[in-house]
Scaffold this motif. Structure first.
Motif, PDB file in Angstrom:
ATOM      1  N   GLY A 130       0.825  -1.204   0.000  1.00 22.85           N
ATOM      2  CA  GLY A 130       0.000   0.000   0.000  1.00 22.85           C
ATOM      3  C   GLY A 130       0.856   1.250   0.000  1.00 22.85           C
ATOM      4  O   GLY A 130       0.938   1.963  -0.979  1.00 22.85           O
ATOM      5  N   LEU A 131       1.555   1.525   1.089  1.00 24.34           N
ATOM      6  CA  LEU A 131       2.384   2.711   1.237  1.00 24.34           C
ATOM      7  C   LEU A 131       1.688   3.929   0.656  1.00 24.34           C
ATOM      8  O   LEU A 131       2.248   4.689  -0.112  1.00 24.34           O
ATOM      9  CB  LEU A 131       3.749   2.491   0.545  1.00 24.34           C
ATOM     10  CG  LEU A 131       4.693   1.578   1.298  1.00 24.34           C
ATOM     11  CD1 LEU A 131       5.900   1.251   0.444  1.00 24.34           C
ATOM     12  CD2 LEU A 131       5.131   2.191   2.610  1.00 24.34           C
ATOM     13  N   LYS A 132       0.434   4.089   1.001  1.00 22.29           N
ATOM     14  CA  LYS A 132      -0.350   5.124   0.353  1.00 22.29           C
ATOM     15  C   LYS A 132      -0.321   6.404   1.175  1.00 22.29           C
ATOM     16  O   LYS A 132       0.566   7.209   1.051  1.00 22.29           O
ATOM     17  CB  LYS A 132      -1.777   4.625   0.138  1.00 22.29           C
ATOM     18  CG  LYS A 132      -1.848   3.395  -0.787  1.00 22.29           C
ATOM     19  CD  LYS A 132      -3.236   2.796  -0.772  1.00 22.29           C
ATOM     20  CE  LYS A 132      -3.276   1.507  -1.594  1.00 22.29           C
ATOM     21  NZ  LYS A 132      -4.552   0.812  -1.448  1.00 22.29           N
ATOM     22  N   ASP A 133      -1.309   6.568   1.996  1.00 20.55           N
ATOM     23  CA  ASP A 133      -1.429   7.839   2.686  1.00 20.55           C
ATOM     24  C   ASP A 133      -1.358   7.689   4.195  1.00 20.55           C
ATOM     25  O   ASP A 133      -1.726   8.577   4.929  1.00 20.55           O
ATOM     26  CB  ASP A 133      -2.743   8.526   2.295  1.00 20.55           C
ATOM     27  CG  ASP A 133      -3.942   7.612   2.538  1.00 20.55           C
ATOM     28  OD1 ASP A 133      -3.744   6.530   3.131  1.00 20.55           O
ATOM     29  OD2 ASP A 133      -5.055   7.987   2.140  1.00 20.55           O
ATOM     30  N   GLY A 134      -0.878   6.529   4.655  1.00 23.44           N
ATOM     31  CA  GLY A 134      -0.719   6.357   6.090  1.00 23.44           C
ATOM     32  C   GLY A 134      -2.030   6.220   6.834  1.00 23.44           C
ATOM     33  O   GLY A 134      -2.156   6.676   7.959  1.00 23.44           O
ATOM     34  N   ASN A 135      -3.051   5.613   6.216  1.00 25.74           N
ATOM     35  CA  ASN A 135      -4.336   5.521   6.896  1.00 25.74           C
ATOM     36  C   ASN A 135      -4.363   4.453   7.970  1.00 25.74           C
ATOM     37  O   ASN A 135      -5.316   4.340   8.709  1.00 25.74           O
ATOM     38  CB  ASN A 135      -5.474   5.277   5.881  1.00 25.74           C
ATOM     39  CG  ASN A 135      -5.302   3.975   5.121  1.00 25.74           C
ATOM     40  OD1 ASN A 135      -4.541   3.109   5.533  1.00 25.74           O
ATOM     41  ND2 ASN A 135      -6.004   3.849   4.009  1.00 25.74           N
ATOM     42  N   GLY A 136      -3.297   3.639   8.052  1.00 24.72           N
ATOM     43  CA  GLY A 136      -3.164   2.707   9.158  1.00 24.72           C
ATOM     44  C   GLY A 136      -4.036   1.484   9.081  1.00 24.72           C
ATOM     45  O   GLY A 136      -4.183   0.770  10.058  1.00 24.72           O
ATOM     46  N   SER A 137      -4.657   1.182   7.938  1.00 22.12           N
ATOM     47  CA  SER A 137      -5.595   0.062   7.866  1.00 22.12           C
ATOM     48  C   SER A 137      -4.913  -1.263   8.154  1.00 22.12           C
ATOM     49  O   SER A 137      -5.471  -2.118   8.839  1.00 22.12           O
ATOM     50  CB  SER A 137      -6.273   0.026   6.500  1.00 22.12           C
ATOM     51  OG  SER A 137      -5.322  -0.087   5.465  1.00 22.12           O
ATOM     52  N   LEU A 138      -3.710  -1.462   7.623  1.00 21.32           N
ATOM     53  CA  LEU A 138      -2.993  -2.706   7.880  1.00 21.32           C
ATOM     54  C   LEU A 138      -2.611  -2.802   9.350  1.00 21.32           C
ATOM     55  O   LEU A 138      -2.743  -3.856   9.973  1.00 21.32           O
ATOM     56  CB  LEU A 138      -1.756  -2.804   6.994  1.00 21.32           C
ATOM     57  CG  LEU A 138      -0.937  -4.078   7.163  1.00 21.32           C
ATOM     58  CD1 LEU A 138      -1.757  -5.308   6.818  1.00 21.32           C
ATOM     59  CD2 LEU A 138       0.321  -4.020   6.293  1.00 21.32           C
ATOM     60  N   ALA A 139      -2.150  -1.705   9.904  1.00 25.59           N
ATOM     61  CA  ALA A 139      -1.797  -1.689  11.324  1.00 25.59           C
ATOM     62  C   ALA A 139      -3.009  -2.016  12.187  1.00 25.59           C
ATOM     63  O   ALA A 139      -2.905  -2.733  13.180  1.00 25.59           O
ATOM     64  CB  ALA A 139      -1.230  -0.323  11.706  1.00 25.59           C
ATOM     65  N   ASP A 140      -4.172  -1.501  11.791  1.00 28.71           N
ATOM     66  CA  ASP A 140      -5.399  -1.808  12.535  1.00 28.71           C
ATOM     67  C   ASP A 140      -5.715  -3.304  12.476  1.00 28.71           C
ATOM     68  O   ASP A 140      -6.099  -3.911  13.473  1.00 28.71           O
ATOM     69  CB  ASP A 140      -6.586  -1.020  11.962  1.00 28.71           C
ATOM     70  CG  ASP A 140      -6.478   0.466  12.257  1.00 28.71           C
ATOM     71  OD1 ASP A 140      -5.702   0.827  13.160  1.00 28.71           O
ATOM     72  OD2 ASP A 140      -7.154   1.255  11.575  1.00 28.71           O
ATOM     73  N   LEU A 141      -5.564  -3.898  11.287  1.00 28.12           N
ATOM     74  CA  LEU A 141      -5.818  -5.327  11.150  1.00 28.12           C
ATOM     75  C   LEU A 141      -4.886  -6.136  12.041  1.00 28.12           C
ATOM     76  O   LEU A 141      -5.303  -7.085  12.710  1.00 28.12           O
ATOM     77  CB  LEU A 141      -5.635  -5.755   9.691  1.00 28.12           C
ATOM     78  CG  LEU A 141      -6.801  -5.492   8.750  1.00 28.12           C
ATOM     79  CD1 LEU A 141      -6.399  -5.826   7.313  1.00 28.12           C
ATOM     80  CD2 LEU A 141      -8.015  -6.311   9.148  1.00 28.12           C
ATOM     81  N   ILE A 142      -3.610  -5.766  12.037  1.00 30.84           N
ATOM     82  CA  ILE A 142      -2.625  -6.486  12.837  1.00 30.84           C
ATOM     83  C   ILE A 142      -3.001  -6.449  14.309  1.00 30.84           C
ATOM     84  O   ILE A 142      -2.834  -7.430  15.038  1.00 30.84           O
ATOM     85  CB  ILE A 142      -1.221  -5.899  12.602  1.00 30.84           C
ATOM     86  CG1 ILE A 142      -0.742  -6.261  11.185  1.00 30.84           C
ATOM     87  CG2 ILE A 142      -0.226  -6.407  13.646  1.00 30.84           C
ATOM     88  CD1 ILE A 142       0.544  -5.561  10.770  1.00 30.84           C
TER      89      ILE A 142
END
Length: 233
Positions: free
Chosen positions: A80-92
């Motif tokens: 992703g490395l998109k806009d830092g919306n943190g979606s992956l971090a939230d999933l983790i």
């Protein structure tokens, strides 16, 4: 103006450093699982201090774009490395190891089925090479890296870019959720490690163009992995 004040003015803004590092990653076309250059190398390439680099790493790790392993390096966790919306971090943060394994059991056998239908000769040869290398490793770290390569190579063999993308995102979550949960009692996998034979069966089914057997072999393998990790069936 004092020397300290001048130094503060000359120091790059933290946001600028994050943007610069993100641009470097994008321009290098790094994929999930790829390791970034060493800190020393990045400091030289980007012309920044070690402190600034580590703050940028902290920011990208919080948003789920990278993950770090002491002694191994810094790795791309998501493409992703998109806009830092943190979606992956939230999933983790939200996904448990059991839920993660159930997701793998839903996706990866289906990918193996598609690989049996669509794999090219080159894809089969790649899988066979990784399989043979995996059985000759000297450390668990080598095994885990090659095991990761084997599963991604099955995704590549499916010849389906959407399935491969789904695998990459699931795998990025897997690294964040489970990479530091396994305690090893030996320096390397034993020669009778069950995953070796399980990988053999997955490859044999793909090479034989048997979708049902490939689906079953991957399912059996992942259930075996789950059982070793936490007794999940």
């Amino acid at each position: 103006m004092t020397t300290a004040a001048l130094s503060k003015l000359d120091a790059p803004d933290a946001t600028d450093t994050v943007a610069e590092l993100r641009a470097f990653i994008k321009s290098g076309q790094y994929r999930p699982g790829d390791r970034l250059p060493s800190e020393r190398d990045l400091i030289g390439r980007l012309g920044i201090s070690r402190s600034a680099l580590r703050k940028a790493f902290d920011a990208l790790e919080r948003e789920g774009s990278i993950w770090r392993h002491v002694g191994k390096g810094t790795f791309i966790a998501s493409d992703g490395l998109k806009d830092g919306n943190g979606s992956l971090a939230d999933l983790i943060q939200q996904v448990t190891p059991v839920a993660l394994m159930r997701a793998r059991l839903s996706l990866e056998p289906a990918i193996a089925r598609e690989a049996a239908i669509n794999a090219s000769g080159e894809s089969v040869s790649r899988l066979d090479l990784i399989r043979r290398r995996t059985q000759k490793v000297e450390t668990w770290d080598e095994y885990e890296a090659l095991d990761d390569q084997f599963h991604r190579a099955v995704g590549l063999a499916s010849e389906n870019v959407l399935l491969l993308s789904l695998f990459d995102h699931l795998n990025a979550v897997r690294r964040g959720v489970a990479w530091n949960t396994v305690v090893r009692t030996s320096l390397r996998p034993p020669t009778d490690h069950t995953s070796f034979a399980e990988h053999d069966r997955i490859l044999a089914a793909i090479e034989a163009r048997d979708p049902s057997a490939a689906h079953k072999a991957m399912q059996t393998h992942l259930r075996s992995v789950a059982d070793r990790l936490f007794g999940e069936n």
